[in-house]
Design a protein around this motif. Structure first.
Motif, short mmCIF file in Angstrom:
data_model
loop_
_atom_site.label_atom_id
_atom_site.label_comp_id
_atom_site.label_asym_id
_atom_site.label_seq_id
_atom_site.Cartn_x
_atom_site.Cartn_y
_atom_site.Cartn_z
N ASP A 80 0.86 -1.18 0.00
CA ASP A 80 0.00 0.00 0.00
C ASP A 80 0.90 1.23 0.00
O ASP A 80 2.13 1.14 0.03
N GLU A 81 0.29 2.41 -0.05
CA GLU A 81 1.08 3.64 -0.21
C GLU A 81 2.04 3.88 0.95
O GLU A 81 3.22 4.19 0.72
N PRO A 82 1.62 3.75 2.22
CA PRO A 82 2.57 4.00 3.32
C PRO A 82 3.78 3.06 3.28
O PRO A 82 4.92 3.49 3.50
N HIS A 83 3.53 1.76 3.00
CA HIS A 83 4.63 0.81 2.97
C HIS A 83 5.58 1.08 1.80
O HIS A 83 6.80 0.94 1.93
N SER A 84 5.02 1.45 0.65
CA SER A 84 5.89 1.73 -0.50
C SER A 84 6.75 2.97 -0.23
O SER A 84 7.94 2.99 -0.54
N LYS A 85 6.16 3.99 0.40
CA LYS A 85 6.95 5.18 0.73
C LYS A 85 8.05 4.85 1.74
O LYS A 85 9.18 5.36 1.63
N ALA A 86 7.72 3.99 2.71
CA ALA A 86 8.72 3.60 3.71
C ALA A 86 9.87 2.85 3.03
O ALA A 86 11.05 3.05 3.39
N LEU A 87 9.57 2.00 2.07
CA LEU A 87 10.62 1.26 1.37
C LEU A 87 11.49 2.18 0.53
O LEU A 87 12.71 2.03 0.48
N PHE A 88 10.87 3.14 -0.15
CA PHE A 88 11.65 4.10 -0.94
C PHE A 88 12.60 4.88 -0.02
O PHE A 88 13.76 5.13 -0.37
N SER A 89 12.10 5.26 1.15
CA SER A 89 12.93 5.97 2.10
C SER A 89 14.07 5.08 2.58
O SER A 89 15.23 5.55 2.73
N TYR A 90 13.80 3.81 2.82
CA TYR A 90 14.83 2.88 3.26
C TYR A 90 15.90 2.70 2.19
O TYR A 90 17.10 2.64 2.49
N ILE A 91 15.46 2.62 0.93
CA ILE A 91 16.42 2.50 -0.18
C ILE A 91 17.33 3.72 -0.22
O ILE A 91 18.55 3.61 -0.38
#
Length: 657
Positions: free
Chosen positions: A468-479
């Motif tokens: 979902d959107e929050p998890h995808s944003k969190a992953l982009f931030s982690y990358i």
């Protein structure tokens, strides 16, 4: 679907713009890959970035519209298509997608406009002719629909749906003879279209040709065995031929398919009442009244059944609700008076009896006293209470329109597909099952987690959930955090851990190309770990599947996947998941013998690996070893993969399709 969409990319060759264009193309490509793997929310994130970078390109708008369509956001899909058309008005697929999105919103006139514009650029597109005709039928533009169907018949003389649509128009115009002729022509061209047989049966039902209707419905049910309405209609035909046992079986089947079907429960309740199965008839009317609490016909029928089974107070309660709405319903008053007398409530009984007597004496003041209709059927909207004991039919037997489109969402209400389960790979998500406590474990993965220390843990998983959107944003931030630290990470071990973790994060965000880049660097630095080869094989398989859907020959790339898995197996020969993954590659190439061999090895290493039993079962079925395949699927079901039972049932019935 987006896999088949033809699109044109205008390459900007200005030196200063080349890098930005490349990045935008990569975002669109990764987003399309996410679309292919049905990760729609994540794909929208990539298209959002592409739109921000180059808002004047039509492709990101178009593909974002596709993603929104899959998520049933038809308004958003229409708006994005409009933006794409503003940027490039010559792409037929954009009009087609917007047309379908408008149909889903019942904006049929706007959809007609879209198809008309698109047909100027692609006049031989049969699907758009088809959909435009259906929109005209919805708009009651019958003459124009017939004219366009005549044009289709000239261009595509063997296109059976054109004749079945023409039959529908004739039926709406009450021209039964022409409708039958058109349906006969459609069935002559394509006798395997179940919906056409259904239409033919509806005409026979309307004419009360019960035997013919049953024959047509037999063919429709053979071709469309999961359509509840066909069983409801055949039950109607059977009741009128006094085949009550067959009718009851049809109602039972219809309600197995569609448990909330109003007509099924109501008519089965009447039929059960007729054969004396009163208690189960009450259960059916209870269900009907849960669906429609104000349905007075069902209420009166339940009152009769409660009366017959001795629940007199319950019967009086239901009779009273009906009489409150229909004070001159003399049949109801007579039945309620009888209940009052049996309970010793003489005063109430005499009051009801007097009302009936007065009505009979002075019926001229109340109009003609209703009598029971000899007909056996009533329309659902017919509220004449004296028809309480008649079977119900729908007000209008509407045709289920099949709009032709490649943009059909596959997220909602999917049947179990006979398809191999995916590979096991590295993930930040734990393996999840609703019915089993199985936890995939590999020693090298566990060693990596211990070595990485406080860094994010990785798990072995084959059912990665859509982001979902929050998890995808969190992953982009982690990358981003990993990228900023990789260059300056102290020590080779820390850099290696960061590379693998970033590759897993890229994999989760469907950016498999960059994941493969990180894994290749990881392998160069550490040739003794199986994890790099393992995950690179998984990522390359994902890329191969997407590219193969575009028509690219991926034979050489599959050879690279096999090579990576073989290296991983040499480094980690006790890992069941590596053999399972290699079995998947062989299965994809239809080399079922090798696939079965690898799945068998995986099972010998981990006897609780349900996915290996499941996939081996499918490989055996595809190799015509039905008994062995069913046995393996049974074991997979026992271990928690309950979808296996659906396939077992299908093959046990001889459906090898």
């Amino acid at each position: 679907m987006y896999r088949k969409v033809v699109f044109f990319i205008t390459m900007l060759l200005l030196p200063l713009a080349g890098r930005a264009q490349f990045n935008t193309d990569r975002l669109v490509t990764i987003g399309r890959s996410a679309l292919y793997y049905e990760d729609y929310v994540l794909s929208i994130q990539y298209f959002n970035q592409a739109i921000m970078a180059k808002p004047y390109l039509y492709e990101p708008w178009f593909y974002r519209a596709v993603a929104k369509f899959y998520l049933d956001d038809f308004v958003g899909a229409e708006q994005d298509c409009t933006q794409a058309i503003d940027r490039n008005p010559y792409v037929v697929n954009t009009y087609e997608l917007r047309g379908i999105a408008r149909i889903r919103q019942e904006k049929f006139s706007d959809a007609i406009d879209d198809y008309t514009k698109a047909l100027k650029y692609d006049p031989e597109n049969r699907s758009m002719w088809h959909n435009r005709v259906l929109c005209r039928i919805q708009n009651k533009e019958y003459e124009r629909a017939l004219a366009e169907l005549d044009t289709m018949a000239v261009h595509w003389s063997k296109y059976a749906p054109a004749y079945s649509m023409k039959a529908e128009v004739y039926m709406l115009q009450k021209d039964t003879a022409k409708a039958i002729a058109a349906l006969d022509k459609s069935l002559e061209i394509d006798p395997y279209d179940g919906s056409t047989w259904t239409m033919r049966s509806i005409i026979s039902l309307a004419r009360k040709e019960w035997k013919d209707a049953e024959g047509y419905l037999d063919k429709a049910i053979h071709l469309l065995p999961k359509q509840a309405g066909n069983y409801i209609n055949r039950a109607l035909a059977r009741v009128n031929q006094n085949n009550l046992r067959g009718a009851m079986a049809d109602y039972d089947t219809a309600l197995d398919i569609d448990p909330n079907n109003f007509l099924g429960h109501y008519n089965r309740g009447l039929l059960r009442s007729q054969v004396g199965d009163d208690n189960r008839a009450i259960t059916d009317f209870d269900f009907v009244l849960k669906l429609e609490p104000d349905n007075l016909m069902a209420l009166f029928n339940r009152a009769l059944l409660l009366d017959r089974t001795g629940d007199l107070r319950g019967a009086i309660r239901d009779y009273s609700k009906v009489i409150d709405q229909y004070p001159n319903f003399w049949t109801g008053l007579q039945y309620r008076a009888a209940c009052y007398r049996r309970l010793g409530m003489t005063k109430q009984a005499e009051a009801d009896e007097f009302r009936v007597y007065k009505a009979q004496l002075y019926k001229s003041l109340y109009g003609i006293q209703p009598r029971l209709n000899k007909e056996q059927l009533r329309k659902r909207s017919d509220e004449d209470m004296d028809k309480y004991n008649q079977l119900v039919v729908a007000d209008e037997q509407e045709m289920e329109h099949k709009y032709e489109s490649d943009y059909r969402g596959r997220v909602q209400d999917r049947q179990v597909e006979v398809a191999f389960l995916p590979m096991f790979g590295l993930s930040f998500d734990r393996y999840h099952s609703d019915v089993t406590l199985y936890i995939p474990f590999d020693r090298q993965v566990d060693a990596f987690n211990q070595q990485a220390g406080k860094a994010r843990r990785v798990y072995v998983n084959c059912n990665q959930a859509a982001l979902d959107e929050p998890h995808s944003k969190a992953l982009f931030s982690y990358i981003d955090s990993l990228s900023s630290g990789i260059g300056g990470t102290g020590g080779r071990i820390g850099a290696q851990s960061a590379l693998l973790l970033r590759a897993v994060a890229y994999s989760a965000t469907q950016n498999f190309e960059d994941a493969i880049g990180d894994l290749s660097e990881f392998i160069q630095n550490d040739t003794a770990s199986s994890l790099g080869y393992w995950q690179r094989a998984v990522c390359q398989t994902k890329v191969n599947e997407f590219n193969a859907s575009l028509g690219t020959d991926m034979a050489m790339k599959y050879a690279n996947v096999i090579a990576d898995l073989e290296r991983a197996i040499k480094l980690n020969p006790q890992c069941a998941y590596l053999y399972y993954n290699r079995g998947n590659v062989y299965a994809a190439r239809k080399d079922y013998a090798r696939a079965i061999e690898d799945y068998t090895k995986a099972i010998s290493l981990d006897q609780k690996l349900a996915e290996a039993y499941y996939n081996r079962g499918l490989a055996e079925l595809f190799s015509q070893r039905t008994d062995a395949g069913i046995a393996d699927l049974s074991k997979a079901g026992e271990l928690g993969l309950y979808n296996a039972y659906s396939i077992i049932k299908r093959y046990a019935k001889g459906d090898k399709k």
